[in-house]
Design an enzyme around this catalytic site. Structure first.
Site, PDB file in Angstrom:
ATOM      1  CD  GLU A  45      15.933 -14.324  -4.439  1.00  0.00           C
ATOM      2  OE1 GLU A  45      16.360 -13.464  -3.618  1.00  0.00           O
ATOM      3  OE2 GLU A  45      15.718 -14.084  -5.619  1.00  0.00           O
ATOM      4  CE  LYS A 103       0.694 -12.271  -8.920  1.00  0.00           C
ATOM      5  NZ  LYS A 103       1.031 -11.068  -9.750  1.00  0.00           N
ATOM      6  CD  GLU A 155      16.345  -5.083  -1.813  1.00  0.00           C
ATOM      7  OE1 GLU A 155      16.977  -5.897  -2.506  1.00  0.00           O
ATOM      8  OE2 GLU A 155      15.235  -5.322  -1.322  1.00  0.00           O
ATOM      9  CB  CYS A 184      17.448  -9.596  -4.477  1.00  0.00           C
ATOM     10  SG  CYS A 184      17.855 -11.103  -5.397  1.00  0.00           S
TER      11      CYS A 184
END
Length: 492
Positions: A258, A184, A397, A293
């Site tokens: 992840e 997906k 983040e 990331c």
């Protein structure tokens, strides 16, 4: 943004790929894809719902019964052919990256090269998987050994910031191990996934081995919860990962996650400051507009060179070419959508309120550029100094072009600040002291530590974080081991 650039901006059709079928609609409805460079709707993307996802999983399960018995050398040949096709279509992948999320074509080409290497690497593993003889002595009258076996159907969910490399980090390893997959991709970036599915077909993989379905949230949930899906591989944020783990817990289903990061780059006074500043500035402020990331979004600098580093970074930030993703001189394109603009500007505002020193950027009306770039989601590269290590900017983040610079005095203080978040994906270190390099790399709590500009996401090394940065590994021997079950066998 130049008006003189003439390129093919045609949006390719997107389908739901189940087995050999190409569906033009799904029960999940339609997503209006917005070009982040203009802010305008440019395509309507069909979305899978739970119905199509169920069909895809059953199709993948049926394909698995044959694929698992395909000779390893044939799996290697097909994956090698796929790598060759990615290389042949590198220009088209770069074009689609610009269409997907505004990744500049100058950056996308390098990402495409990484995808080629990841695919070739795991092609090479396909016929090199073996078990171990576990018997220590035959006089006991028993022979023991292990067999590495595929799981079955792997559910793959990827995020939007790097669709091609994310596909290449997951699918080749899963296929080399003998699994089939249902993928997906994000509806925000559907065009690269469509081409990847085309190349899977052209390479000669049997129908149903790889199924690609952009989908709504219910489609992702249906994939994770499906009883025929044996394992999940997910790239995204911690909030979604928690929901995935909760769903997987019902059947004790394993998952590779992840996730995000708040990576620190430690710059000691003996470092090559020009290289360290260029490296950190490019990754945190230019590459993918900071939407990565593992990017070093915290720069920790030893106090004797602190102000010099701030000046160097500011000069480099001013030189970043921002504009049309199709312009080959552009280094930084837009962020993905208006929600990203709002989130980034909210954090910039909070950083000012927290007392951080604004060095450059952070001053556009509504967080966006005026003039030719005003319609798109362009955000000015922003640098803060004197950032409190406990503040929001240092702990959360941003996923945008915002860099926090923090001073330190001693090696111990630098390590303490670097380890002072809940993340643990990557760390970066700049020093010419070999002893210090060894001490600090061991002390840093991160899945990967890169010293003096070493390359990240190298396929031969395992990549994955600790803490809320994730579970499991991608890359290296560990990356293919994630897609294998080890069966223990003994004969009396």
């Amino acid at each position: 943004m130049s008006d003189k650039i003439t390129v093919d901006r045609t949006r390719p059709a997107v389908h739901l790929r189940i087995g050999g079928e190409r569906l033009t609609s799904g029960s999940g409805g339609v997503h209006d894809h917005i070009d982040p460079a203009t802010g305008q709707v440019d395509a309507r993307i069909p979305l899978a719902g739970s119905t199509e996802m169920d069909r895809a999983v059953h199709t993948a399960r049926a394909a698995f019964e044959k694929w698992r018995h395909v000779p390893p050398a044939e799996r290697r040949r097909l994956l090698t052919r796929l790598a060759d096709l990615i290389e042949e279509n590198l220009g088209e992948f770069s074009r689609r990256a610009a269409l997907d999320n505004g990744t500049p074509v100058s950056v996308a080409a390098g990402i495409g090269q990484m995808a080629i290497e990841w695919t070739r690497y795991y092609a090479g593993w396909a016929d090199k998987l073996s078990g171990d003889v576990t018997t220590t002595r035959t006089t006991d009258g028993e022979l023991g050994y292990t067999l590495p076996l595929p799981y079955g159907v792997i559910g793959v969910i990827i995020t939007w910031n790097g669709p091609l490399i994310s596909l290449a980090m997951k699918i080749p390893a899963a296929l080399a191990a003998g699994n089939t997959v249902v993928v997906k991709p994000s509806e925000l970036t559907p065009f690269s996934g469509e081409l990847f599915a085309d190349l899977i077909e052209r390479a000669g993989f049997p129908a149903g081995v790889v199924n690609v379905l952009p989908g709504a949230a219910e489609a992702g949930a249906a994939l994770v919860e499906h009883p025929l899906v044996e394992k999940i591989s997910f790239t995204g944020g911690p909030a979604t990962a928690r929901r995935i783990l909760t769903a997987c817990a019902q059947d004790m289903k394993p998952a590779v996650l992840e996730l995000g990061g708040k990576s620190a780059q430690l710059v000691f006074e003996d470092a090559d400051l020009q290289q360290a500043c260029a490296f950190g500035s490019m990754l945190a402020l230019a590459t993918l507009s900071g939407q990565g990331c593992a990017f070093p979004t915290r720069m920790l600098v030893q106090r004797p060179v602190y102000e010099e580093v701030i000046e160097r970074v500011a000069d480099m930030a001013r030189a970043i070419a921002i504009g049309d993703p199709f312009d080959p001189t552009t280094l930084s394109g837009p962020v993905v959508n208006q929600a990203a603009v709002d989130r980034i500007q909210g954090m910039v505002k909070q950083a000012k309120a927290d007392g951080s020193r604004l060095v450059i950027g952070g001053g556009m009306a509504n967080g966006r550029f005026e003039g030719p770039l005003s319609g798109g989601y362009f955000v000015e590269p922003t640098v803060f100094a004197d950032v409190d290590p406990k503040s929001e900017l240092a702990q959360t983040e941003v996923f945008g072009p915002v860099l926090a610079i923090i001073p330190f005095d001693t090696e111990e203080e630098a390590v303490e600040i670097a380890n002072g978040t809940r993340y643990g994906l990557a760390s970066y270190l700049w020093t010419n002291d070999l002893g210090r390099a060894h001490r600090v790399t061991e002390a840093l709590e991160a899945g990967e530590v890169l010293v003096n500009g070493a390359t990240g996401l190298a396929v031969n090394r395992p990549f994955g974080g600790i803490g809320i940065s994730g579970v499991g590994k991608e890359g290296g021997r560990e990356g293919i081991a994630e897609f294998l079950r080890v069966k223990s066998i003994a004969f009396k």
